[in-house]
Design a protein around this motif. Structure first.
Motif, PDB file in Angstrom:
ATOM      1  N   ILE A  66       0.867  -1.170   0.000  1.00 37.05           N
ATOM      2  CA  ILE A  66       0.000   0.000   0.000  1.00 37.05           C
ATOM      3  C   ILE A  66       0.907   1.224   0.000  1.00 37.05           C
ATOM      4  O   ILE A  66       1.745   1.364   0.894  1.00 37.05           O
ATOM      5  CB  ILE A  66      -0.887   0.022   1.260  1.00 37.05           C
ATOM      6  N   ILE A  67       0.780   2.071  -0.992  1.00 37.88           N
ATOM      7  CA  ILE A  67       1.602   3.276  -1.038  1.00 37.88           C
ATOM      8  C   ILE A  67       0.734   4.472  -0.670  1.00 37.88           C
ATOM      9  O   ILE A  67      -0.251   4.765  -1.350  1.00 37.88           O
ATOM     10  CB  ILE A  67       2.215   3.484  -2.437  1.00 37.88           C
ATOM     11  N   VAL A  68       1.088   5.126   0.412  1.00 37.72           N
ATOM     12  CA  VAL A  68       0.308   6.278   0.882  1.00 37.72           C
ATOM     13  C   VAL A  68       1.073   7.551   0.590  1.00 37.72           C
ATOM     14  O   VAL A  68       2.149   7.774   1.156  1.00 37.72           O
ATOM     15  CB  VAL A  68       0.034   6.205   2.397  1.00 37.72           C
ATOM     16  N   ARG A  69       0.547   8.361  -0.282  1.00 35.12           N
ATOM     17  CA  ARG A  69       1.218   9.625  -0.610  1.00 35.12           C
ATOM     18  C   ARG A  69       0.573  10.735   0.200  1.00 35.12           C
ATOM     19  O   ARG A  69      -0.583  11.105  -0.013  1.00 35.12           O
ATOM     20  CB  ARG A  69       1.091   9.919  -2.100  1.00 35.12           C
ATOM     21  N   GLY A  70       1.302  11.247   1.151  1.00 37.87           N
ATOM     22  CA  GLY A  70       0.774  12.266   2.050  1.00 37.87           C
ATOM     23  C   GLY A  70       0.893  11.785   3.479  1.00 37.87           C
ATOM     24  O   GLY A  70      -0.069  11.384   4.093  1.00 37.87           O
ATOM     25  N   ARG A  71       2.103  11.833   3.973  1.00 42.91           N
ATOM     26  CA  ARG A  71       2.414  11.368   5.309  1.00 42.91           C
ATOM     27  C   ARG A  71       1.581  12.080   6.354  1.00 42.91           C
ATOM     28  O   ARG A  71       1.216  11.520   7.361  1.00 42.91           O
ATOM     29  CB  ARG A  71       3.871  11.726   5.585  1.00 42.91           C
ATOM     30  N   ARG A  72       1.327  13.343   6.120  1.00 43.91           N
ATOM     31  CA  ARG A  72       0.711  14.173   7.139  1.00 43.91           C
ATOM     32  C   ARG A  72      -0.809  14.096   7.114  1.00 43.91           C
ATOM     33  O   ARG A  72      -1.479  14.731   7.908  1.00 43.91           O
ATOM     34  CB  ARG A  72       1.120  15.633   6.951  1.00 43.91           C
ATOM     35  N   SER A  73      -1.358  13.372   6.188  1.00 42.14           N
ATOM     36  CA  SER A  73      -2.801  13.372   6.083  1.00 42.14           C
ATOM     37  C   SER A  73      -3.443  12.375   7.037  1.00 42.14           C
ATOM     38  O   SER A  73      -3.261  11.174   6.921  1.00 42.14           O
ATOM     39  CB  SER A  73      -3.211  13.038   4.650  1.00 42.14           C
ATOM     40  N   MET A  74      -4.157  12.898   7.997  1.00 42.37           N
ATOM     41  CA  MET A  74      -4.880  12.065   8.955  1.00 42.37           C
ATOM     42  C   MET A  74      -5.816  11.122   8.221  1.00 42.37           C
ATOM     43  O   MET A  74      -5.923   9.942   8.551  1.00 42.37           O
ATOM     44  CB  MET A  74      -5.734  12.936   9.878  1.00 42.37           C
ATOM     45  N   PHE A  75      -6.480  11.658   7.221  1.00 42.46           N
ATOM     46  CA  PHE A  75      -7.458  10.869   6.494  1.00 42.46           C
ATOM     47  C   PHE A  75      -6.813   9.658   5.832  1.00 42.46           C
ATOM     48  O   PHE A  75      -7.233   8.521   6.018  1.00 42.46           O
ATOM     49  CB  PHE A  75      -8.157  11.743   5.451  1.00 42.46           C
ATOM     50  N   LEU A  76      -5.758   9.913   5.076  1.00 42.17           N
ATOM     51  CA  LEU A  76      -5.121   8.812   4.363  1.00 42.17           C
ATOM     52  C   LEU A  76      -4.532   7.774   5.312  1.00 42.17           C
ATOM     53  O   LEU A  76      -4.609   6.577   5.048  1.00 42.17           O
ATOM     54  CB  LEU A  76      -4.040   9.342   3.419  1.00 42.17           C
ATOM     55  N   SER A  77      -3.951   8.227   6.436  1.00 37.11           N
ATOM     56  CA  SER A  77      -3.371   7.212   7.318  1.00 37.11           C
ATOM     57  C   SER A  77      -4.466   6.406   8.000  1.00 37.11           C
ATOM     58  O   SER A  77      -4.272   5.222   8.279  1.00 37.11           O
ATOM     59  CB  SER A  77      -2.378   7.808   8.321  1.00 37.11           C
ATOM     60  N   ASP A  78      -5.612   7.018   8.213  1.00 38.00           N
ATOM     61  CA  ASP A  78      -6.747   6.242   8.723  1.00 38.00           C
ATOM     62  C   ASP A  78      -7.153   5.149   7.736  1.00 38.00           C
ATOM     63  O   ASP A  78      -7.339   3.992   8.114  1.00 38.00           O
ATOM     64  CB  ASP A  78      -7.971   7.151   8.943  1.00 38.00           C
ATOM     65  N   VAL A  79      -7.258   5.519   6.484  1.00 39.47           N
ATOM     66  CA  VAL A  79      -7.652   4.546   5.471  1.00 39.47           C
ATOM     67  C   VAL A  79      -6.612   3.419   5.389  1.00 39.47           C
ATOM     68  O   VAL A  79      -6.963   2.234   5.357  1.00 39.47           O
ATOM     69  CB  VAL A  79      -7.815   5.205   4.082  1.00 39.47           C
ATOM     70  N   ALA A  80      -5.343   3.801   5.402  1.00 37.12           N
ATOM     71  CA  ALA A  80      -4.278   2.802   5.308  1.00 37.12           C
ATOM     72  C   ALA A  80      -4.357   1.813   6.465  1.00 37.12           C
ATOM     73  O   ALA A  80      -4.210   0.598   6.274  1.00 37.12           O
ATOM     74  CB  ALA A  80      -2.920   3.488   5.300  1.00 37.12           C
ATOM     75  N   GLU A  81      -4.603   2.351   7.638  1.00 37.98           N
ATOM     76  CA  GLU A  81      -4.698   1.496   8.818  1.00 37.98           C
ATOM     77  C   GLU A  81      -5.846   0.497   8.671  1.00 37.98           C
ATOM     78  O   GLU A  81      -5.695  -0.691   8.948  1.00 37.98           O
ATOM     79  CB  GLU A  81      -4.939   2.387  10.032  1.00 37.98           C
TER      80      GLU A  81
END
Lengths: 340, 340
Positions: A66-81
């Motif tokens: 899973i490649i998450v572009r946007g380390r600082r994005s709360m939203f994206l890290s929630d989805v990744a989790e």
DNA sequence: TTGAAAGCGCTAACAA
DNA sequence: TTGTTAGCGCTTTCAA
């Protein structure tokens, strides 16, 4: 503490390495007796397989990234989790790679493909432009999450997203319904085919349906996805645009930055200016004022993406899934002030 | 796209695999001419080394891992990011592993040690208790970041942190100087030897120096590091404790949750209740009201940790570094209201 | 300065 | 059901 190899375990258990390998990989062709003896030694030594050696053999198609572009994005890290927890149940191992918003996710993909031999990818916070062609060349199954890839023409890319255009249109409608007529938009790139462009289109749909003109060059600000970025831009913007009564932003983070800027300029939210966010992050509920936003179905996006990728790894054709969003009202939107 | 191996590159360049390996690893014993020819083929093919094969050879002591416990913590992920950029310059490759606050970081460490043969670790957001003994057993160099390990008795663990006790004392002093006398504390575990226990001690130091009593059982709340956790706890607490005029929390996230709860209860911050945070995250500056907090030197913590670990990997003895903090004033603290 | 060849720890034929 | 053995792609002696 010693580090044991499979050979050590084999020796201690009095069996061959291949037998140990079979036990460790849960193969059926091992007698219960032997399995027990091997496992005994394994737990006793605290033996763990050397992943490098394992995956060296396995080579590709074995696990997904899973490649998450946007380390600082709360939203994206929630989805990744969430994706990770969905992936727990699947037989394909998943790994996550966080990269900076400024980095190129396709370089990262190529890198992971070559270096770790990942067999499939989920791209979070990615864009679709000429560089996504790299995926076609690699021919590896990919799922774009939160971006619509149905018109990409890529034969090996699925996607899972909400209808960003409709959602943003609904949000702009909401502002206009509240009587706002001088609205500005804070977002990202408005060209091409990424989420920001679509959200921009959605806002335009609403404005046009209401017979309103909008000068993109005048009022549209390009911003990074950071609190500071939005804050600084908003501060500069509002020093010269005191007549604007509403701001539609393309992320909750940006909305927070804009609100803070307005407050520092002595303006009240929502009494003087209304502000909307996007994503429906936890923070949007706890900010003061809480932020009116588009809530994306995090759990469903994650689940669909993982399922889709696993299906593709088994040969399924790409699919394009659109999920439902919710307009979540907060305290950051109010009626248009009649005078200031 | 093809995936090339080192053999393919060697063949295309007309040299031996060992020569290609030397070029790729920047060895000096290669002629300029050969190096150029090899690199040409490498770029042309887009060749990337297979990491698994590489590290299979290398075995341990080769790279280091950063274990971040607390996926949702803005502060910790900022520090981790900084560490990574410091590590860019070092010859030791670093990787980051994010784990949940509920997970056991020492299990993760053991896993990484065995599976990936990591040769050293930085532990971020870790605790020091009986389970940290696992580190002693492994004998692998570790650096605890944001926790003081000087009294751990571990022979192979350094640490980098601020003086959490003094900082929290200063923060409590700040509240008392503002006239507050009925203060409550929202934080984590107050026993043992982790940051929260130390911060708790610091708060006590201040209260005692001011001749104030504090009933830990009564007023101290145990909370998770989440907005919701703090919010729910604060809401429940303040329904029964309207006389409290100040809350000292142990993270900016908690502070935000508490502030939102107070506002929902119809209380104003800071006019009715003052709230303080900890960490000095970006969010603390952009929240409304901005949060008075202890700013931790993120960049210095990251740099020192990486340096310390690299030194230890080369045989240096463990060291314990204490860095300076700053009390950052925000809008969330005001004078004690004379009446409510 | 270069090449040949022996493993690193594991998996997966193939043989027994 | 179990063991033997040939690699996976790379690094690294050792020789040339």
């Amino acid at each position: 503490m010693e580090i044991y190899t499979i050979r050590d375990v084999a020796r201690k258990a009095g069996v061959a390495v291949s037998t140990v390998s079979r036990v460790l990989n849960g193969r059926p062709d091992v007698s219960e007796e032997t399995r027990r003896r091997v496992m005994e030694v394994v737990t006793e030594c605290g033996y763990v397989q050397n992943g490098n050696a394992r995956f060296l053999k396995h080579a590709r198609t074995d696990f997904a990234a899973i490649i998450v572009r946007g380390r600082r994005s709360m939203f994206l890290s929630d989805v990744a989790e969430q994706m990770l927890s969905c992936a727990q149940g699947m037989k394909t191992p998943f790994l996550v790679k966080y990269i900076d918003e400024a980095d190129d996710e396709f370089d990262t993909l190529r890198q992971l493909y070559a270096e770790k031999r990942a067999g499939g990818f989920i791209l979070l916070g990615s864009r679709l432009d000429e560089r996504s062609e790299a995926i076609r060349a690699l021919g590896v199954p990919c799922v774009f999450a939160t971006v619509d890839a149905s018109r990409s023409g890529l034969g090996n890319a699925s996607s899972v997203c909400i209808d960003d255009r409709a959602a943003t249109r609904a949000m702009m409608d909401h502002l206009l319904d509240n009587g706002h007529r001088r609205v500005t938009i804070f977002g990202g790139n408005r060209y091409g085919d990424d989420v920001f462009a679509r959200r921009y289109q959605g806002a335009m749909d609403s404005l046009h349906a209401h017979g309103m003109a909008f000068d993109p060059e005048e009022s549209y600000r390009c911003l990074r996805f950071s609190l500071e970025g939005a804050y600084n831009e908003a501060k500069r913007y509002f020093e010269g645009h005191r007549d604007v009564t509403a701001v539609l932003t393309m992320s909750d983070t940006m909305a927070a930055g804009v609100i803070r800027a307005l407050i520092d300029l002595g303006l009240r939210v929502p009494q003087d200016v209304s502000v909307t966010g996007f994503d429906g992050t936890q923070m949007s509920r706890f900010y003061v004022p809480s932020i009116t936003t588009i809530s994306q179905p995090v759990e469903a996006i994650a689940r669909e993406s993982v399922t889709l990728l696993c299906d593709m790894l088994e040969g399924a054709q790409p699919r394009y899934v659109t999920l439902d969003y919710t307009l979540l009202e907060g305290e950051s939107v109010g009626p248009c002030p009649t005078e200031r």
